[in-house]
Scaffold this motif. Structure first.
Motif, PDB file in Angstrom:
ATOM      1  N   GLY A   1      -9.324 -17.241  -5.009  1.00  0.00           N
ATOM      2  CA  GLY A   1     -10.488 -17.437  -6.164  1.00  0.00           C
ATOM      3  C   GLY A   1     -11.491 -16.646  -6.295  1.00  0.00           C
ATOM      4  N   SER A   2     -12.138 -16.363  -5.057  1.00  0.00           N
ATOM      5  CA  SER A   2     -13.522 -15.844  -4.968  1.00  0.00           C
ATOM      6  C   SER A   2     -13.302 -14.388  -4.490  1.00  0.00           C
ATOM      7  CB  SER A   2     -14.159 -16.507  -3.640  1.00  0.00           C
ATOM      8  OG  SER A   2     -13.462 -16.209  -2.435  1.00  0.00           O
ATOM      9  N   HIS A   3     -12.084 -13.824  -4.066  1.00  0.00           N
ATOM     10  CA  HIS A   3     -11.867 -12.480  -3.575  1.00  0.00           C
ATOM     11  C   HIS A   3     -10.602 -11.976  -4.453  1.00  0.00           C
ATOM     12  CE1 HIS A   3     -14.283 -13.653  -0.297  1.00  0.00           C
ATOM     13  NE2 HIS A   3     -14.148 -12.624   0.253  1.00  0.00           N
ATOM     14  N   ASP A   4     -10.690 -10.621  -4.846  1.00  0.00           N
ATOM     15  CA  ASP A   4      -9.393 -10.012  -5.067  1.00  0.00           C
ATOM     16  C   ASP A   4      -8.734  -9.636  -3.918  1.00  0.00           C
ATOM     17  OD1 ASP A   4     -10.292  -9.837  -7.730  1.00  0.00           O
ATOM     18  OD2 ASP A   4     -10.631  -7.709  -7.509  1.00  0.00           O
ATOM     19  N   ILE A   5      -7.382  -9.732  -4.095  1.00  0.00           N
ATOM     20  CA  ILE A   5      -6.387  -9.282  -2.964  1.00  0.00           C
ATOM     21  C   ILE A   5      -5.590  -8.128  -3.316  1.00  0.00           C
ATOM     22  CG2 ILE A   5      -4.679 -10.379  -1.710  1.00  0.00           C
ATOM     23  CD1 ILE A   5      -5.771 -13.151  -2.525  1.00  0.00           C
ATOM     24  N   CYS A   6      -5.544  -7.332  -1.996  1.00  0.00           N
ATOM     25  CA  CYS A   6      -4.720  -6.195  -2.276  1.00  0.00           C
ATOM     26  C   CYS A   6      -3.788  -6.290  -1.095  1.00  0.00           C
ATOM     27  CB  CYS A   6      -5.512  -4.943  -2.034  1.00  0.00           C
ATOM     28  SG  CYS A   6      -4.693  -3.339  -2.310  1.00  0.00           S
ATOM     29  N   LEU A   7      -2.480  -5.722  -1.419  1.00  0.00           N
ATOM     30  CA  LEU A   7      -1.487  -5.641  -0.299  1.00  0.00           C
ATOM     31  C   LEU A   7      -1.005  -4.120  -0.368  1.00  0.00           C
ATOM     32  CD1 LEU A   7       0.382  -6.399   2.154  1.00  0.00           C
ATOM     33  CD2 LEU A   7       1.994  -7.507   0.450  1.00  0.00           C
ATOM     34  N   VAL A   8      -1.185  -3.357   0.700  1.00  0.00           N
ATOM     35  CA  VAL A   8      -0.697  -2.068   0.847  1.00  0.00           C
ATOM     36  C   VAL A   8       0.443  -2.077   1.619  1.00  0.00           C
ATOM     37  CG1 VAL A   8      -1.388   0.346   1.018  1.00  0.00           C
ATOM     38  CG2 VAL A   8      -2.785  -1.017  -0.155  1.00  0.00           C
ATOM     39  N   THR A   9       1.549  -1.333   1.396  1.00  0.00           N
ATOM     40  CA  THR A   9       2.867  -1.330   2.295  1.00  0.00           C
ATOM     41  C   THR A   9       2.883   0.327   2.109  1.00  0.00           C
ATOM     42  OG1 THR A   9       4.445  -1.725   0.523  1.00  0.00           O
ATOM     43  CG2 THR A   9       3.713  -3.400   2.297  1.00  0.00           C
ATOM     44  N   LEU A  10       2.626   0.894   3.481  1.00  0.00           N
ATOM     45  CA  LEU A  10       2.764   2.338   3.808  1.00  0.00           C
ATOM     46  C   LEU A  10       4.232   2.517   4.194  1.00  0.00           C
ATOM     47  CD1 LEU A  10      -0.332   2.989   5.821  1.00  0.00           C
ATOM     48  CD2 LEU A  10      -0.108   3.425   3.252  1.00  0.00           C
ATOM     49  N   ASP A  11       5.235   2.504   3.540  1.00  0.00           N
ATOM     50  CA  ASP A  11       6.553   2.426   3.407  1.00  0.00           C
ATOM     51  C   ASP A  11       7.065   3.397   4.418  1.00  0.00           C
ATOM     52  OD1 ASP A  11       9.491   2.422   2.818  1.00  0.00           O
ATOM     53  OD2 ASP A  11       8.779   0.980   1.373  1.00  0.00           O
ATOM     54  N   THR A  12       7.914   2.668   5.364  1.00  0.00           N
ATOM     55  CA  THR A  12       8.488   3.431   6.432  1.00  0.00           C
ATOM     56  C   THR A  12       7.474   4.102   7.552  1.00  0.00           C
ATOM     57  OG1 THR A  12      10.029   4.458   4.732  1.00  0.00           O
ATOM     58  CG2 THR A  12      10.418   5.269   6.754  1.00  0.00           C
ATOM     59  N   LEU A  13       6.304   3.990   7.398  1.00  0.00           N
ATOM     60  CA  LEU A  13       5.309   4.430   8.584  1.00  0.00           C
ATOM     61  C   LEU A  13       5.486   3.891   9.992  1.00  0.00           C
ATOM     62  CD1 LEU A  13       3.021   6.326   9.268  1.00  0.00           C
ATOM     63  CD2 LEU A  13       1.490   4.231   8.686  1.00  0.00           C
ATOM     64  N   ARG A  14       5.718   4.723  10.905  1.00  0.00           N
ATOM     65  CA  ARG A  14       5.968   4.429  12.329  1.00  0.00           C
ATOM     66  C   ARG A  14       4.689   4.058  13.123  1.00  0.00           C
ATOM     67  NH1 ARG A  14      10.767   7.778  15.219  1.00  0.00           N
ATOM     68  NH2 ARG A  14       9.115   7.932  16.812  1.00  0.00           N
TER      69      ARG A  14
END
Length: 267
Positions: free
Chosen positions: A6-19
């Motif tokens: 509620g107080s924070h925006d949230i971000c999920l970044v997936t760097l697809d396939t990164l080793r």
């Protein structure tokens, strides 16, 4: 994470396939300065993915099973879909009575936004619509996909267009799946005829060159942004005869992971 809802925006970044090994080496040698500035202590954490390919890994992520620390023991999760017998929720784990994170956050008043990358987000088939269908708003176009050398630029262009449509008083959950690391990635090395570890690394350098713009966009709403960045799985380039992923090899299971909070208006 429970205290941030509620107080924070949230971000999920997936760097697809990164080793993990490629990400760690580039961070250590100064080849990804923008990402490295964001990482706690300037280092990626090595973790194990819950799955060996995109579709399965993201279902796990959205249920609360992010990549697991490699050290033995029970590891407290940031968030978790409630189910009987769970033993990895702690005092600040956000436990929600919903099947997935986007649905749970929407129930808390968040606008949920998906910017897809690889084919499991392309909405061109029933299968490709499952993961985007969890979100209030989802975008995909060929320019976001695995064959587009400027895929992250196109996604950030769309993010810049969408952000003004979300009221600044409403919290935002942004999910970004970055396709650049996924094969084919030889186009990041001019003249290369095949994908290999050097083109994989070059793809990560391309992504790093766009991170400052991503941070500026995410923090432009004047809210702190709790951010998770990780790979969903790695991929093989000939190790033990293997190429690709959806296999049980260490280069597939080992992924880079980090989480941190971006302050409002971060550069």
């Amino acid at each position: 994470m429970r205290s941030l809802i509620g107080s924070h925006d949230i971000c999920l970044v997936t760097l697809d396939t990164l080793r993990y090994d490629v990400a760690a080496e580039l961070a250590a040698t100064g080849r990804t300065p923008a990402l490295t500035r964001l990482l706690p202590a300037g280092r990626w954490e090595r973790r194990h993915s819950p799955a060996s390919f995109t579709y399965a890994a993201h279902h796990a992520f959205f249920a609360g099973f992010l990549p697991t620390p490699t050290t033995p023991g029970r590891h407290v999760r940031l968030y978790a879909a409630a189910f009987p017998g769970s033993e990895t929720a702690g005092d600040d784990t956000w436990v929600f009575d919903a099947p997935d994170l986007p649905t749970a956050l929407a129930g808390q008043g968040y606008h949920t936004l998906c910017l897809g990358g690889v084919g499991f987000f392309n909405q061109r088939s029933p299968l490709g619509a499952v993961l985007p269908g969890l979100f209030t708003e989802a975008h995909w176009e060929p320019a976001f996909g695995v064959t587009a050398p400027d895929c992250l630029d196109a996604q950030l262009d769309r993010l810049e267009q969408v952000l003004p449509t979300v009221a600044p008083t409403r919290p935002l959950f942004t999910f970004l799946n970055v396709a650049a690391l996924h094969q084919p990635n030889r186009h990041y090395r001019p003249g290369a005829e095949r994908d290999d570890l050097t083109s994989h690394a070059a793809a990560l350098e391309y992504v790093d060159g766009r991170i400052d713009r991503l941070v500026a966009l995410l923090t432009s709403r004047g809210r702190p942004v709790f951010t998770i960045v990780c790979a969903d799985h790695g991929t093989a380039y000939g190790e033990d005869g293997h190429t690709g992923h959806r296999i049980g090899h260490d280069v597939v299971w080992s992924v880079p992971y980090a989480h941190f909070t971006l302050p409002p208006g971060a550069p």
